[in-house]
Every structure is written in structure tokens, then in C-alpha cells.
Scaffold this active site. Sequence first.
Site, short mmCIF file in Angstrom:
data_model
loop_
_atom_site.label_atom_id
_atom_site.label_comp_id
_atom_site.label_asym_id
_atom_site.label_seq_id
_atom_site.Cartn_x
_atom_site.Cartn_y
_atom_site.Cartn_z
N HIS A 980 37.26 34.07 35.29
CA HIS A 980 35.97 33.95 34.60
C HIS A 980 35.71 35.20 33.77
O HIS A 980 36.42 36.20 33.86
CB HIS A 980 34.83 33.79 35.61
CG HIS A 980 34.68 32.41 36.16
ND1 HIS A 980 33.67 31.56 35.79
CD2 HIS A 980 35.44 31.72 37.05
CE1 HIS A 980 33.79 30.41 36.44
NE2 HIS A 980 34.86 30.48 37.22
N GLU A 1065 36.35 38.05 37.89
CA GLU A 1065 35.43 38.26 36.78
C GLU A 1065 35.91 39.42 35.91
O GLU A 1065 36.18 40.51 36.41
CB GLU A 1065 34.03 38.59 37.31
CG GLU A 1065 33.39 37.49 38.11
CD GLU A 1065 32.89 36.38 37.22
OE1 GLU A 1065 32.68 36.63 36.02
OE2 GLU A 1065 32.71 35.27 37.72
#
EC number: 3.4.17.24
Length: 1189
Positions: A980, A1065
Site C-alpha cells: 500500500h 505501507e
Amino acid sequence: MSKLKVVGEKSLTNSSRVVGLLAQLEKINTDSTESDTARYVTSKILHLAQSQEKTRREMTTKGSTGMEVLLSTLENTKDLQTVLNILSILIELVSSGGGRRASFLVAKGGSQILLQLLMNASKDSPPHEEVMVQTHSILAKIGPKDKKFGVKARVNGALTVTLNLVKQHFQNYRLVLPCLQLLRVYSTNSVNSVSLGKNGVVELMFKIIGPFSKKNSGLMKVALDTLAALLKSKTNARRAVDRGYVQVLLTIYVDWHRHDNRHRNMLIRKGILQSLKSVTNIKLGRKAFIDANGMKILYNTSQECLAVRTLDPLVNTSSLIMRKCFPKNRLPLPTIKSSFHFQLPIIPVTGPVAQLYSLPPEVDDVVDESDDNDDIDLEVENELENEDDLDQSFKNDDIETDINKLRPQQVPGRTIEELKMYEHLFPELVDDFQDYELVSKEPKPFVFEGKARGPIVVPTAGEEVPGNSGSVKKGVVMKERASPKGEEAKEDPKGHDRTLPQPLGGQSRAAPSAHSFNNDLVKALDRITLQNVPSQVASGLNAGMRKDFGLPLTVLSCTKACPHVAKCGSTLFEGRTVHLGKLCCTGVETEDDEDTESHSSTEQAPSVEASDGPTLHDPDLYIEIVKNTKSVPEYSEVAYPDYFGHIPPPFKEPILERPYGVQRTKIAQDIERLIHQNDIIDRVVYDLDNPTSEYDLILNSDINSNHYHQWFYFEVSGMRPGVAYRFNIINCEKSNSQFNYGMQPLMYSVQEALNARPWWIRMGTDICYYKNHFSRSSVAAGGQKGKSYYTITFTVNFPHKDDVCYFAYHYPYTYSTLQMHLQKLESAHNPQQIYFRKDVLCETLSGNICPLVTITAMPESNYYEHICQFRTRPYIFLSARVHPGETNASWVMKGTLEYLMSNSPTAQSLRESYIFKIVPMLNPDGVINGNHRCSLSGEDLNRQWQSPNPELHPTIYHAKGLLQYLAAVKRLPLVYCDYHGHSRKKNVFMYGCSIKETVWHTHDNSASCDIVEDMGYRTLPKILSHIAPAFCMSSCSFVVEKSKESTARVVVWREIGVQRSYTMESTLCGCDQGRYKGLQIGTRELEEMGAKFCVGLLRLKRLTSSLEYNLPSNLLDFENDLIESSCKVTSPTTYVLDEDEPRFLEEVDYSAESNDELDVELAENTGDYEPSAQEEALSDSEVSRTHLI
């Protein structure tokens, strides 16, 4: 006798003397006749307390009984002097000890005893002034430390006593001052505030602050603070508005501003502003402020204060008030729905998409009739007491606390027969490799066969080597642009809004040398088969913004013809045509031209030399892939950066240090436009005879949605050098952004690329992100009224005349780029060494394929032992790009894929250790159509993993099916990781799942101690923190939240049973630790992260091999890591880590909020991002319309 005894103890230390005196006082308490002795003893204690800090400290230390003795004496004595002595002692104790000693006094019951003393003293006629002064003074100091102080004061009747004292002794400033201080404490309780307001306290405060006078300025300061606290009550604020006090406050403020030339009374001026800030929290207050010309008054006074740095608090508070009172405008749009629509096969029964479809066509979804959430005229404030809830440590209800729900429970979900549909995607489990030639283990030269003119070579995603152009290539994303609707918008014969030529694809292309680069690029244009631009697309300024895959927006006028674009024809799918974005209107400038210098903040780039290494970018192949891509908008243009590609610049790009005061300057400019409205064009335009230098841009919503705005990607042309162009993207939804903390947008200059600098660079100055005056309707805000949009603003000085430049939120990476990269990897790999398969997982809603990649090492031979070793390798399952706007996830995935396909011994060892199943793009339709967060179903696919619908969410349904199949055949993946991007935090980090840590963060330590859990989920993040410079272990979290129960990470952990299930992330901004500290992140660092992830998996293999290795204890240092990743709760529905940003001196200026209250995000938006609702946040949508001002 006692008196003589005390006096005679001269040899005792001060400490012993105090102890003795307190013991003596305690004995006296039992005999009320010894008042003289009590008076004497308390006077001696007072003397010691006034002269010795050691004495004060001893009386308030833990375990000391001195405070109880004093309070007991105060409660029981009838002697006035003894009371005054004890009150003086208490004042000495709490005045010098700060909050701790005040809390100590409260803990000993001091609040109740002092309030009772106040009530008893009020019964005297007249009440003793000194007792009243001292009692009020102490209560004003300890009241804020007592959670129940407001209730105690109201029950005892102390509110009336204090208020009557002020009314009856209005001119006695010595008595009124502590009374006002206590009234301010009373007013922090909303019920008390309303009660005081009904008894005329607001009118009383205005009598005290009265006309301008420098007499008793201290009293006026306290009165203003009290008034500001009282006006936080909506009832009191309405009372003040009804009596015209808003005009009075403005008049007093102007008087103080004019007369306070030496700025000695800044606190009084700030107190007046705080009162204005409180009264303008209600709609009537804001209207009264506007009617009283408050905007102009505060604007003029704040501009006059700018020259004096010490007056910044006045400027910042004025700015907050003006932002709040700025009249709300509607966005210049007929609807906030996406400009494009896709008919779904089925309509969801519930959820935002169902609501969108059920909305009556006549409803105005851009703005509400009222933009305020305080219109209900309440006669009485809420009478409930909230002190306990407000003061207790915050409890996050979103953290899952049910142990039974937390424990992973493997459930196939589908029957074995249903899961057999995935057998064909796992041929490696049954293939005997009899037909393969497994004879050579020598790597095949990894060289692409191409034309003489080689593409751009990109440095590898490994360790940085200065000047090395390496072998890692970069890909680019494009955003679709929808043309804005307005009076000047024309429609084509098909009934579509007139749009710009819209780009489709995109990636990097290279040159044999810097010298031949320009000619090669120009020649390349002649070989592309393109059709003419439709005649209805006018040259000049075209409005529109592009989403993740689409076309560029021409914002600035460019009227010169582009001689480089050939006019031949090639048909795109379904009759669409595709053409290349225009080059610079003035042609290629030579390096000798004055305007060809690189951006002033970067060093001169070296020449881009051809290399013998590989490249994954092929412009011709890219065009062919683009033509076979199915999209909802009719794309007609390939953007220049996407066609020719991007290579990382050979210089570092530091995080931007923002000048102090830039945000308030931008806000002041917005307010100036309101005051001088004739200077505003205030209409949608498509072309300007005299191009302006400032533009408001509006982002298009995701398809089948009415929000998700953050991502942008647009084109600008026709600019003039030496002009500062300001761009304002005015309908963002997140409450804050890394643009406030050093992030810059990206710019790609065609002129620079033609001069051998084909890269995206960070660009822009005066960057900030703040709440604006455009109203956000309740339809788009989850039913909440009074919400506003936010503005991203940045200023650019273009280095070249009539250049063509592109701006993007982050490095673009398109679906066509992925397909091109996969084809190149497949054609270039050595089949005798690398097992590579590219399958079709499924078709998306619009008919595009979702690729599934399998990578491992070929078996050493087709002997049984080698085949068995091949089949028993553990699986690693990776996925990315479920959120289309998180383009950095694709760059990390690119680094992973290239490393896995490389010929390095480490990569070969990794392939021999694992079988990799990779879905590199989980949301192809969202990427193709420029969505930021959703698929064509209008839903966040990362919230569909629990119960994916095969018709609406096919990629999630089948990706989950693959994992369920592996679980069913007892081949559970060792690791699952979903890549992500993160828009609010720096660095790269992971989110995982842990029962123990989740319970630990609910503060139920006893329960967490009873849980036995394998700590192996921490091993991989810990490894990455040691080998990947961008990775930050302290930002990782392993807490399971209720709002995340339908995300990939939690479902794969809970339902499939994969212990090491992660979300990784990657920041959009940069790093604040490690080797890249202080630098903005680029594609080189992102690809390096993808490669380092692979290295981490290899180390994980070695560490978890119980036969050969023992796991180092430092990798699983659980308790230390819990402290290291200390977390806090910031929202009732959101669990987030501590903000990674430091507190700024210009704190108000850096806040995106317009008031002190927390701007709680929408329910659906707070759950929009996997790591945590506040972190991944809303949408990084795209721009689709332009509003020029």
C-alpha cells in the site's frame, strides 16, 4: 506549656520543626479551646512554608499527613486568624509546586472543604474580604485539577456566591479578580456556563471590559478569558449576539490595536480575539461578525501585525476566526458525482453506492440548504455531566477485545469442489517437468533484443552507486481527465462532454546517448500511428484533470502548432483513437539556450548514456497494450511521461523546508479576494486571451462515487518564464496532508526530457494544505453538515518558455505499464533457471484481465527428489495496488518483481526457497479509469475481503479463492503481504495482526499476560528494519481493529490462518530516519524497498529453519518493541500510531483545521485505508475539472 515547648526546640532542623508543629496542630484539633495555640502554630508553619522550599516539598510528598492536618484544622476551627493562616499556607503550597501539588490537595479532599468554607464565609454579613479573596484564589488554582469540580461547585451553591460577590463589589478589584478567575473555572462545565449566563454573567463581563482603558489591565485580561470560556456555550453565544456584543468586541479590539503601540498588552488583545473565536462557533455569531465588517477589520489589523514576530499569536487567531467566518461557497459544479458512469451488473442493497443510486435526480448534492450543524435552536444546553468521560483516558472502541473473535479460525468458506476451479493456476504442484530441458544452470544473458536506439536505462533498486545508471527501470501512472462542465463546454456528436485529448498509458524510454536523445525522441513520434486530434478539441487552454490513467490537462494557453506530431492513423479499441501528447511548442531548445537550465534547486544532470543492461520500457509495446485496454472514459491521448518513461534523477531531493507563515499568507490572499471581489473571474474557463497566473482546480470523483479526491495528474502548457503560477486544488477531503510537512508535488518537463533529463522531479514552493471556504454537502460527508473541503496549493516558476509540463501527486504507474513490464520480464527470463508463469486470475468488471504471476526456481532436474523439493517449497503470496491512487505500491512491486527475476545468486537462492504467487494489481479497472480508491463498483475493494461478491468484486473474490485453495490443500503461505501507499506518515512500515498486542493496547495488561502467542509475526518487520534504510520498525503496529475486519490483512490472518499477514505501507513523502532521513522518497528508493523485502524473506527462511539456525532473541524482543512502537488513540473509531511530525512553533499555521475542535472524518472515510482510518485516509483521487480564478 505547649507554647513554651515549641519555642524551646531551637536545636531541631526545619524538617523536624514542621513535623513537630503539624503533630502539635493535630493534637490541638481535638481541643477547640486552644485557639490561641492553633493560631500560633499555624503562623509558625506559614513562616516556614514561605521561607523554605524544603518545607513545602515535605508537606506535599507522598505519605505525608501534613495536608490532612491542615485541612482538618481548616474544617473544624472557628478562629478567623487560624483560617487565614491555613489559607495562606495552602496558597504557598499550590503556587510554587505547579499542578502536582494542586492535584495532591484535591486528592486529600481540599476542593470540598474549601467550597464549604466559601459557603460558610458567605453567610457572614458582610463576608470577610480576606477570607473570600484567599479562598477564591486557591479554588481557582485547584479547580482545573478536580474532575468533579463543576458539579461540586454547583451542588454547594458556590456559583451564586461568587457571582453575587462580583456584582456587589464591582469596584473592589482586589476581590473581583480572584472571583473572575474562579468563574472562568466554573465555566469549563457547560451546565455551569449556561446557569451563569442566565444570571447575567455575560452582561457583567462586558461591563468590566467596557470601553478602552489601560487601568486595571490585569483585571481586564482575566475578564476576557472568563468571557471566552462562557461564550463557548451556544446559549451564551446567542445571548451575546442578540445584545450586539460582537460589534462591541470588534470596536474594543480596534481601540486596543490602535493604542497599544508598544505591544505591552498583547494578552488583552488576544483575549478579545478568543472571545470572538468562541462567539463565532455558532452560525448567528458568524453572520453578526460578517455584518459588523469583521473580516475587513481583522484582515487589516492582522496585516499590520505581520511585521512584529511577537504578535504572531494575534495573526494566527485572527486567521482562524476569518477562515471560520469566510462565507461558504459551493463548488462550481452541477454535481459532485463522477463525470463518468459505469452500469453495474447488480446494484448493492446497502452502502454508499446504493445510496448514490437511490438519490433523487432533483437533489442538489453539491451543497446543502444550510451548511451549519448548529441550526437547532436549543433552549437549554445538554444537562448531562460529561467530565468523567472527557477526563478519563480515552478508550478506543475500535480495538477488538473479544479474544474469541481475535483467535484465527480457519474456515474454507467454499467447498473443496468449488475451490478446484483454481487447480489450473497451480500447475507447479503437479508438473513433473518431463518435457523441460533442465540441463544448464548457467544464467542466460539477461539482454533484450531491441532496436539500435535503446530505451532509457534506469539504475537498479539496490545500493546507490554515484553515476551508475544500473538496470532498474521505472514505470509511470496516468490519470484520466474529464472535461469540466460549464457554459463554454461543448459536446461531441456522441453526447460526451468535450474533453482534452486524453492520455492512456505510460512509461519510460531511453537514449543511446545524450547527444542523440533529442533526435531519437522526435523520430519516434513519426513512427507512431496516430489519428488527427478531433476538430472540436480546441488548442489553447483546455480544462480538465486526469486520474490515475488518463490524460493531461492543458491549463495554460498554448497556441503554437506542434511540428513534431505526425498525422497518421491507428484505431484504438471500440473505435477510439490514441495520440501522443504534444511536445514543446517551440521545439527542442539547445543546451546553450538560456532557458534550458535545470531547476535551480537541483544539480545539473549528467548525460544519460546507453547501457548494456536491460530495460523494461518499450514505447511501441506500450502503445499496443494501451490500444487493448478497456476503459469507461474515451481516452484519446498518451501523456508524454507515460510514453517515454521516467528515470530517477541523479541528485537527492530533500524534504522541503517550508517558510514560516506561508499558510496564513495563502489564507490572507483568499480573504483579500472576498474583500475585493471585483478581482475574481469566478467562472469556469477553457481559454484565456490573457492567461492568468492562478488557477483553482477541481478533482473528479471516483466512478460510481461522489467523493475520494486527493490524487492529481495534469498537464500545463503555454507558460511564460519568470511568472509565478499558483495552482489550488480546492476539493480535497483529508483533514491534513504531508504537503504541510515538506512534501512537494512532482513535475515532468518535456523540454527537460528532450535535453536528456527525462525524469519526474519534486517541484513547487509556498506549499500548504488547509481548510477552505467551499462547502461539502452532507450527501458527500456521510450525513454530516457544516463540513468543508481542503485546498492543496503550490507555486511554480517554469524554467522554459512554451514548455509542456505535467504535475502529479506521486510517480504515476499505469496498468499498461504493468502489462508491458510483465511481458518484458517473461520474454527475457532464462527458462532453464527461472520458473515464470503469467496467468489470468480473472476478468474485471470492464473486461480487462487481472494478471497472476508465479515465480520460483526451476527444479535442478526432473528426478523425483528434485521434483519433490520443487513442489514442497513454501508459498509467499503478494498483492498490490488495491487502491489505484497509491502508485508507490506499484513501484515497490516493480522492485520485487525485478529482483525475483534477476540473475544474482541471492535471487536464485530466494527462488529455490519459495514459490511466489503475486497479484501485482488487484484493482485494474480503478487504475485504468483514474480512480483513487474504488473499483468501478464504487467501493473500496480492501473492505470486501470478508464477503466478496464475484460479480462486483471479482479480483478480490478470486484472490481470496487462491488463498482458500492453498489452505484446503495444506499449503498455507508462509507470508502474505499487501503493498500500500501512505499519505500521512513518513518512512516504510508494516501492519500485522497479534492477539496479545491488541489486548495489550486495551490496557488490560493482566489479560494480555495470560495469552500465549507465537511472536514470529514480528520477525520479518524486524529483519527489514535492519536491512532496508527506508523501513521504520517504530511505526509498525500489530493491533487488530474492528473497522479493519474486512481488510486483506485481517481476513487472511483470521480466516485463512496465515500468521505473517501484513500490509506494507510506503510513504508518499519521505523519510525522517535512517540513511534517507530528510529526503523525499523517489522511485529508486521504492524499488529498493521491494528488493529489500525479498532479501528479508530469504533471511526469514534461514532464521525460521529450526534444523540449521537458532532464532536470535533480539529479533523477538517483544516488550522493548511494544515500548518502541508506543501507540495512542486519537479517534473513537480509529486506532493510529503517534504522528511522526514534530510540533511546530507555527502550530496553528501548520494545522489544516479552522478551529481547535477535532474534525472527525466521515464514517466511511475513516475506514477507507487499511493501516488505519486516519493514515491511509480518504482518497488520493484525481483532477477532472478546472475552475480558474
